[in-house]
Scaffold this active site. Structure first.
Site, PDB file in Angstrom:
ATOM      1  CG  ASP A   1       8.744  -0.616  10.996  1.00 50.38           C
ATOM      2  OD1 ASP A   1       8.057  -0.072  10.113  1.00 50.38           O
ATOM      3  OD2 ASP A   1       9.469  -1.616  10.783  1.00 50.38           O
TER       4      ASP A   1
ATOM      5  NE  ARG B   1       4.850 -20.894  17.374  1.00 56.86           N
ATOM      6  CZ  ARG B   1       4.600 -20.899  16.065  1.00 56.86           C
ATOM      7  NH1 ARG B   1       3.528 -21.493  15.595  1.00 56.86           N
ATOM      8  NH2 ARG B   1       5.406 -20.273  15.232  1.00 56.86           N
TER       9      ARG B   1
ATOM     10  CG  LEU C   1      -1.962  -1.098   1.297  1.00 58.99           C
ATOM     11  CD1 LEU C   1      -2.576  -1.186   2.686  1.00 58.99           C
ATOM     12  CD2 LEU C   1      -3.040  -0.834   0.254  1.00 58.99           C
ATOM     13  CB  SER C   2       4.527   1.757   0.431  1.00 58.98           C
ATOM     14  OG  SER C   2       4.613   1.088   1.664  1.00 58.98           O
TER      15      SER C   2
ATOM     16  CE  LYS D   1      11.806 -15.884  16.813  1.00 66.08           C
ATOM     17  NZ  LYS D   1      10.907 -15.994  15.632  1.00 66.08           N
TER      18      LYS D   1
ATOM     19  CG  ASN E   1      11.288   1.242   8.011  1.00 70.79           C
ATOM     20  OD1 ASN E   1      12.143   2.077   8.304  1.00 70.79           O
ATOM     21  ND2 ASN E   1      10.000   1.458   8.172  1.00 70.79           N
TER      22      ASN E   1
ATOM     23  CE  LYS F   1      10.269  -3.907   7.533  1.00 69.89           C
ATOM     24  NZ  LYS F   1       9.313  -3.570   8.610  1.00 69.89           N
TER      25      LYS F   1
ATOM     26  N   GLY G   1      10.503  -9.679  14.487  1.00 65.98           N
ATOM     27  CA  GLY G   1      10.981  -8.344  14.136  1.00 65.98           C
ATOM     28  C   GLY G   1      10.011  -7.256  14.568  1.00 65.98           C
TER      29      GLY G   1
HETATM   30  P1  ATR Z   1       7.709 -10.353  12.088  1.00 70.55           P
HETATM   31  O1  ATR Z   1       9.023  -9.825  11.626  1.00 70.55           O
HETATM   32  O2  ATR Z   1       6.539  -9.928  11.260  1.00 70.55           O
HETATM   33  O3  ATR Z   1       7.489 -10.100  13.547  1.00 70.55           O
HETATM   34  P2  ATR Z   1       8.644 -13.032  12.510  1.00 70.55           P
HETATM   35  O4  ATR Z   1       9.968 -12.494  12.879  1.00 70.55           O
HETATM   36  O5  ATR Z   1       8.574 -14.207  11.616  1.00 70.55           O
HETATM   37  O6  ATR Z   1       7.751 -11.930  11.838  1.00 70.55           O
HETATM   38  O7  ATR Z   1       7.845 -13.347  13.875  1.00 70.55           O
HETATM   39  C1  ATR Z   1       6.605 -13.918  13.877  1.00 70.55           C
HETATM   40  C2  ATR Z   1       6.080 -13.989  15.314  1.00 70.55           C
HETATM   41  O8  ATR Z   1       4.756 -14.531  15.272  1.00 70.55           O
HETATM   42  C3  ATR Z   1       6.877 -14.900  16.205  1.00 70.55           C
HETATM   43  O9  ATR Z   1       6.822 -14.411  17.529  1.00 70.55           O
HETATM   44  C4  ATR Z   1       6.110 -16.229  16.104  1.00 70.55           C
HETATM   45  O10 ATR Z   1       6.252 -17.082  17.207  1.00 70.55           O
HETATM   46  P3  ATR Z   1       7.482 -18.142  17.284  1.00 70.55           P
HETATM   47  O11 ATR Z   1       8.698 -17.357  17.660  1.00 70.55           O
HETATM   48  O12 ATR Z   1       7.093 -19.121  18.325  1.00 70.55           O
HETATM   49  O13 ATR Z   1       7.593 -18.748  15.903  1.00 70.55           O
HETATM   50  C5  ATR Z   1       4.707 -15.719  16.059  1.00 70.55           C
HETATM   51  N1  ATR Z   1       3.787 -16.676  15.429  1.00 70.55           N
HETATM   52  C6  ATR Z   1       3.576 -16.849  14.109  1.00 70.55           C
HETATM   53  N2  ATR Z   1       2.657 -17.811  13.903  1.00 70.55           N
HETATM   54  C7  ATR Z   1       2.277 -18.250  15.131  1.00 70.55           C
HETATM   55  C8  ATR Z   1       1.338 -19.231  15.608  1.00 70.55           C
HETATM   56  N3  ATR Z   1       0.608 -19.954  14.772  1.00 70.55           N
HETATM   57  N4  ATR Z   1       1.205 -19.391  16.943  1.00 70.55           N
HETATM   58  C9  ATR Z   1       1.934 -18.656  17.814  1.00 70.55           C
HETATM   59  N5  ATR Z   1       2.836 -17.709  17.436  1.00 70.55           N
HETATM   60  C10 ATR Z   1       3.004 -17.516  16.115  1.00 70.55           C
END
Ligand code: ATR
Length: 290
Positions: free
Chosen positions: A108, A157, A22-23, A161, A93, A72, A135
């Site tokens: 961001d 989850r 959308l940018s 991390k 970004n 990024k 991120g």
């Molecule tokens: P972004 O840069 O958009 O934050 P990312 O670095 O891939 O994307 O991070 C995605 C986040 O969503 C993570 O915290 C991930 O949890 P995990 O570290 O356990 O993978 C979380 N996430 C994505 N899908 C998930 C799901 N189905 N259930 C729980 N957490 C989820």
């Protein structure tokens, strides 16, 4: 955009994919309203071509670019001067090219903070919960630490991390950070603001939420989702049903773009224009006329 001429400055978006961005709408609208001779276009940079893309953009005299998924972090080695904020968030970004040098920024956190402030959300001395540890969560955590939140609870989850994110933030800030799993956060009733930073609930998977416990929502004052499509995620509707004030991610998207446009052009966009453009952008996104 019909007035492109010899003096037009080009700005671009580097990402893969870029088809749904959308940018261009935001930046070309800002150019029109600010009467600046810039044009913003998407650049689809395929895997393995990032370094050449950055050199090429610099060589072509492009004013700057946004950088989106998945570049990024990967783009950081090609930056000559990194803004402190981008260093802490560990992601870029926005790039501005000046006389062959590459300046890297991250807008961001600025975007989310502006969106929160407009909604009346204050973070100082507050207990904040962040769902997710990727991120996006890192930008949110940096924003909360900079705004002097009392405590940050990171819920993820994969708990390791969340621990890594905690340590990364503690490298730069003196703030209380707790790491919890989703089961443990359910009984937490002392959270002021909860930021949902995962992709859970994003269109077309709109019927899922990372948390649905009524007890959690009862104690909450604000629920913020960085997702903007749907405009109200399941997470936000559950929060709303419990009387919690809600904010979606459209403002963050818009104001991170505004900040980048201000950096490229060395300007400050007046509030009246910001409001007018935000209304136009909101209509564009949610009126389904796209
Ligand atoms: P972004 O840069 O958009 O934050 P990312 O670095 O891939 O994307 O991070 C995605 C986040 O969503 C993570 O915290 C991930 O949890 P995990 O570290 O356990 O993978 C979380 N996430 C994505 N899908 C998930 C799901 N189905 N259930 C729980 N957490 C989820």
């Amino acid at each position: 955009m019909n007035n492109i001429n010899g003096k037009t400055k080009t700005i671009g978006l580097i990402g893969n994919p870029v088809e749904h961005t959308l940018s261009p709408f935001i930046h070309n609208m800002l150019a029109e309203k600010m009467k600046l001779n810039t044009v913003y276009v998407p650049f689809h940079v395929k895997n393995g071509n990032l370094k050449e893309a950055i050199s090429g953009a610099s060589a072509l005299g492009i004013l700057g670019t946004n950088v989106t998924v998945p570049y990024k972090v990967d783009v950081m080695p090609y930056i000559d001067e990194l803004q402190e904020r981008a260093k802490i968030i560990d992601a870029v970004n926005t790039i501005k090219f000046i006389n062959g040098r590459r300046y890297g920024y991250n807008t961001d956190a600025d975007g989310l903070l502006t969106s929160c402030k407009r909604a009346g959300i204050s973070l100082m001395n507050k207990t904040i919960c962040i769902l997710g540890a990727g991120g996006a969560a890192r930008s949110v955590a940096v924003m909360c630490a900079e705004e002097k939140a009392k405590k940050i609870i990171i819920v993820n989850r994969t708990v390791e991390k969340a621990q890594e994110l905690k340590l990364a933030i503690l490298n730069y800030f003196n703030i209380e950070i707790q790491v919890l799993g989703y089961d443990a956060i359910k009984s937490q009733s002392e959270v002021d603001v909860c930021f949902q930073t995962t992709s859970i609930g994003m269109y077309p998977n709109s019927d899922v939420t990372p948390i649905d416990d009524e007890n959690f929502f009862k104690g909450l004052r604000w629920a913020v989702d960085i997702i903007y499509n749907p405009s109200e995620t399941k997470f936000l509707s559950l929060a709303k049903a419990s009387g919690v004030s809600i904010l979606n991610g459209l403002g963050m998207l818009y104001f991170q773009a505004v900040k980048a446009y201000e950096i490229w052009n060395d300007i400050e966009i007046p509030d009246a224009i910001l409001e007018e453009c935000l209304n136009q952008f909101t209509d564009y996104v949610y009126s389904k006329k796209r």
